[in-house]
Motif scaffolding. Structure first.
Motif, PDB file in Angstrom:
ATOM      1  N   PRO A 110       0.953  -1.170  -0.087  1.00 35.83           N
ATOM      2  CA  PRO A 110      -0.085  -0.002   0.087  1.00 35.83           C
ATOM      3  C   PRO A 110       1.079   1.362   0.010  1.00 35.83           C
ATOM      4  N   SER A 111       0.392   2.274  -0.641  1.00 32.38           N
ATOM      5  CA  SER A 111       0.944   3.482  -0.594  1.00 32.38           C
ATOM      6  C   SER A 111       0.201   4.397   0.036  1.00 32.38           C
ATOM      7  N   ARG A 112       0.775   5.157   1.185  1.00 36.71           N
ATOM      8  CA  ARG A 112       0.094   5.954   2.080  1.00 36.71           C
ATOM      9  C   ARG A 112      -0.155   7.292   1.500  1.00 36.71           C
ATOM     10  N   VAL A 143      -5.657   2.247   3.136  1.00 32.37           N
ATOM     11  CA  VAL A 143      -4.854   3.088   3.950  1.00 32.37           C
ATOM     12  C   VAL A 143      -6.443   3.996   4.210  1.00 32.37           C
ATOM     13  N   SER A 144      -6.501   4.546   5.373  1.00 32.95           N
ATOM     14  CA  SER A 144      -7.558   5.256   5.870  1.00 32.95           C
ATOM     15  C   SER A 144      -7.338   6.412   6.752  1.00 32.95           C
ATOM     16  N   VAL A 145      -8.172   7.265   6.953  1.00 32.38           N
ATOM     17  CA  VAL A 145      -7.875   8.506   7.853  1.00 32.38           C
ATOM     18  C   VAL A 145      -9.205   8.537   8.867  1.00 32.38           C
ATOM     19  N   LYS A 146      -8.884   9.029   9.866  1.00 29.10           N
ATOM     20  CA  LYS A 146     -10.010   9.243  10.735  1.00 29.10           C
ATOM     21  C   LYS A 146     -10.457  10.786  10.911  1.00 29.10           C
ATOM     22  N   LEU A 194      -4.545  15.143   8.286  1.00 29.26           N
ATOM     23  CA  LEU A 194      -5.000  13.671   8.159  1.00 29.26           C
ATOM     24  C   LEU A 194      -3.833  13.036   7.594  1.00 29.26           C
ATOM     25  N   TYR A 195      -3.598  11.888   8.386  1.00 28.29           N
ATOM     26  CA  TYR A 195      -2.354  11.250   8.067  1.00 28.29           C
ATOM     27  C   TYR A 195      -2.781   9.647   7.724  1.00 28.29           C
ATOM     28  N   GLY A 196      -2.381   8.977   6.732  1.00 30.49           N
ATOM     29  CA  GLY A 196      -2.796   7.557   6.587  1.00 30.49           C
ATOM     30  C   GLY A 196      -2.577   6.616   7.701  1.00 30.49           C
ATOM     31  N   SER A 197      -3.568   5.718   7.607  1.00 30.42           N
ATOM     32  CA  SER A 197      -3.624   4.996   8.909  1.00 30.42           C
ATOM     33  C   SER A 197      -2.451   4.145   9.048  1.00 30.42           C
ATOM     34  N   ALA A 198      -2.218   3.538  10.283  1.00 26.36           N
ATOM     35  CA  ALA A 198      -0.857   2.579  10.530  1.00 26.36           C
ATOM     36  C   ALA A 198      -0.664   1.476   9.830  1.00 26.36           C
ATOM     37  N   ASP A 199      -1.845   0.892   9.252  1.00 27.18           N
ATOM     38  CA  ASP A 199      -1.309  -0.352   8.399  1.00 27.18           C
ATOM     39  C   ASP A 199      -1.003  -0.160   7.124  1.00 27.18           C
ATOM     40  N   GLY A 200      -1.010   1.084   6.858  1.00 26.33           N
ATOM     41  CA  GLY A 200       0.002   1.606   5.499  1.00 26.33           C
ATOM     42  C   GLY A 200       1.238   2.325   5.801  1.00 26.33           C
ATOM     43  N   SER A 222       7.791   9.561   7.455  1.00 24.46           N
ATOM     44  CA  SER A 222       6.816  10.654   7.437  1.00 24.46           C
ATOM     45  C   SER A 222       6.165  10.921   6.194  1.00 24.46           C
ATOM     46  N   THR A 223       4.909  11.086   6.196  1.00 22.56           N
ATOM     47  CA  THR A 223       4.368  11.719   4.943  1.00 22.56           C
ATOM     48  C   THR A 223       3.457  13.021   4.888  1.00 22.56           C
ATOM     49  N   GLU A 224       3.248  13.641   3.905  1.00 24.34           N
ATOM     50  CA  GLU A 224       2.372  14.875   3.923  1.00 24.34           C
ATOM     51  C   GLU A 224       0.927  14.292   4.161  1.00 24.34           C
TER      52      GLU A 224
END
Length: 241
Positions: A110-112, A143-146, A194-200, A222-224
Motif C-alpha cells: 500500500p501507498s500512504r 489506507v484510511s484517515v479518521k 489527516l495522516y494515513g492509517s498505521a496499516d499503511g 513521515s508523509t504529507e
C-alpha cells in the motif's frame, strides 16, 4: 554453494543486507533510487519476515523465526540482484523459489499517499439542511484517515454506508463522503492534518554499511497529510423557516 546470512535489526524491525558489487548499483549511494523502482523488492520487504504485511506465518508451517528470516533474506537479494547471487536453478533445488514466487505474486504494497480534490468545500442548501457535495479521498483502499465530526454535524461514508454525528468516522482511500448540518450552523469545519492509517505505514529505507553492502528495511516514513475545510453558510431556505 555456501551462502552466509547475518541477522540485522534496525529500530526493532528486521533488516536485510543487499549487495552492490555484483549489481547495477555502483555504491550504497545508488541503492535508494533502485529500491523505489523495484516492485518485487518492495514486496519481499513488505510481505517477508518482519515486514509491515508479514505473510511468513501464513506461508510457512513449523519453521523457526531464523528460517523465516533466512528465506526472506534470499528473496530480498534475489529481488535486488536477480541471479547475480544465486541462480534460479539453485533456488528451486533448495525449495526457496516457490516462496519467492509467492512474495512476488502479492499485490503491490500500500501507498500512504492520499489526496483530496479540494482543500475548501462550500455547502449547498437543501431545504433547512446544508450539505456538501460528495468528496472522494483518493488513495489506496488499505489506507484510511479518521475524521473527527463535531456536534450538530453528520458525516456520511457513501461507499461503506456509515454515518456519524459528534464522533469519529473512518474514511478509506477511494471512499466518497459528505457532510450535512442544520441550516443555522455557521463557521467552518476544519479537518486538521489527516495522516494515513498505521496499516499503511511503510517504505523501503536504505542505509550504507561498508561500501560493498547496503541494508534495506521496511520502515515507517513521515508523509504529507491531507487537510480540508467545510464553509457553513448559516442560511436557511426562507420557505422552510
Amino acid at each position: 554453494k555456501d551462502y552466509a546470512i547475518n541477522w540485522f535489526h534496525i529500530n526493532g524491525k528486521a533488516a536485510y543486507c543487499v549487495p552492490t558489487q555484483k549489481t547495477a548499483a555502483k555504491s550504497t549511494d545508488d541503492i535508494p533510487s533502485m529500491l523505489d523502482s523495484n516492485v518485487n523488492l518492495q514486496k519481499a520487504l513488505y510481505y517477508g519476515y518482519g515486514g509491515s504485511g508479514d505473510l511468513t506465518g501464513k506461508y510457512f508451517s513449523g519453521k523457526s523465526e531464523e528460517e523465516k528470516y533466512a528465506y526472506t533474506h534470499i528473496a530480498v537479494n534475489y529481488a535486488y540482484a536477480g541471479e547475480a547471487e544465486l541462480s534460479k536453478e539453485e533456488l528451486e533445488s533448495a525449495g526457496v523459489m516457490a516462496y519467492i514466487d509467492f512474495l512476488f505474486g502479492q499485490e503491490n504494497p500500500p501507498s500512504r499517499k492520499l489526496s483530496l480534490p479540494a482543500t475548501s468545500v462550500d455547502v449547498i442548501l437543501d431545504g433547512d439542511i446544508q450539505k456538501t457535495p460528495e468528496i472522494q479521498l483518493e488513495g489506496d483502499s488499505r489506507v484510511s484517515v479518521k475524521l473527527n465530526v463535531p456536534e450538530d454535524v453528520t458525516c456520511y461514508n457513501v461507499n461503506r454506508k456509515e454515518s456519524i454525528t459528534n464522533g469519529d468516522i473512518q474514511i478509506h482511500g477511494g471512499d466518497s463522503f459528505y457532510f450535512s448540518a442544520k441550516g443555522n450552523v455557521t463557521g467552518q469545519y476544519d479537518s486538521g492534518d489527516l495522516y494515513g492509517s498505521a496499516d499503511g505505514d511503510w517504505s523501503v529505507t536504505a542505509l550504507a554499511a561498508d561500501g560493498k553492502q547496503g541494508i534495506a528495511v521496511s520502515e515507517y516514513p513521515s508523509t504529507e497529510p491531507v487537510r480540508f475545510c467545510v464553509n457553513w453558510s448559516g442560511q436557511m431556505n426562507p420557505t422552510m423557516k
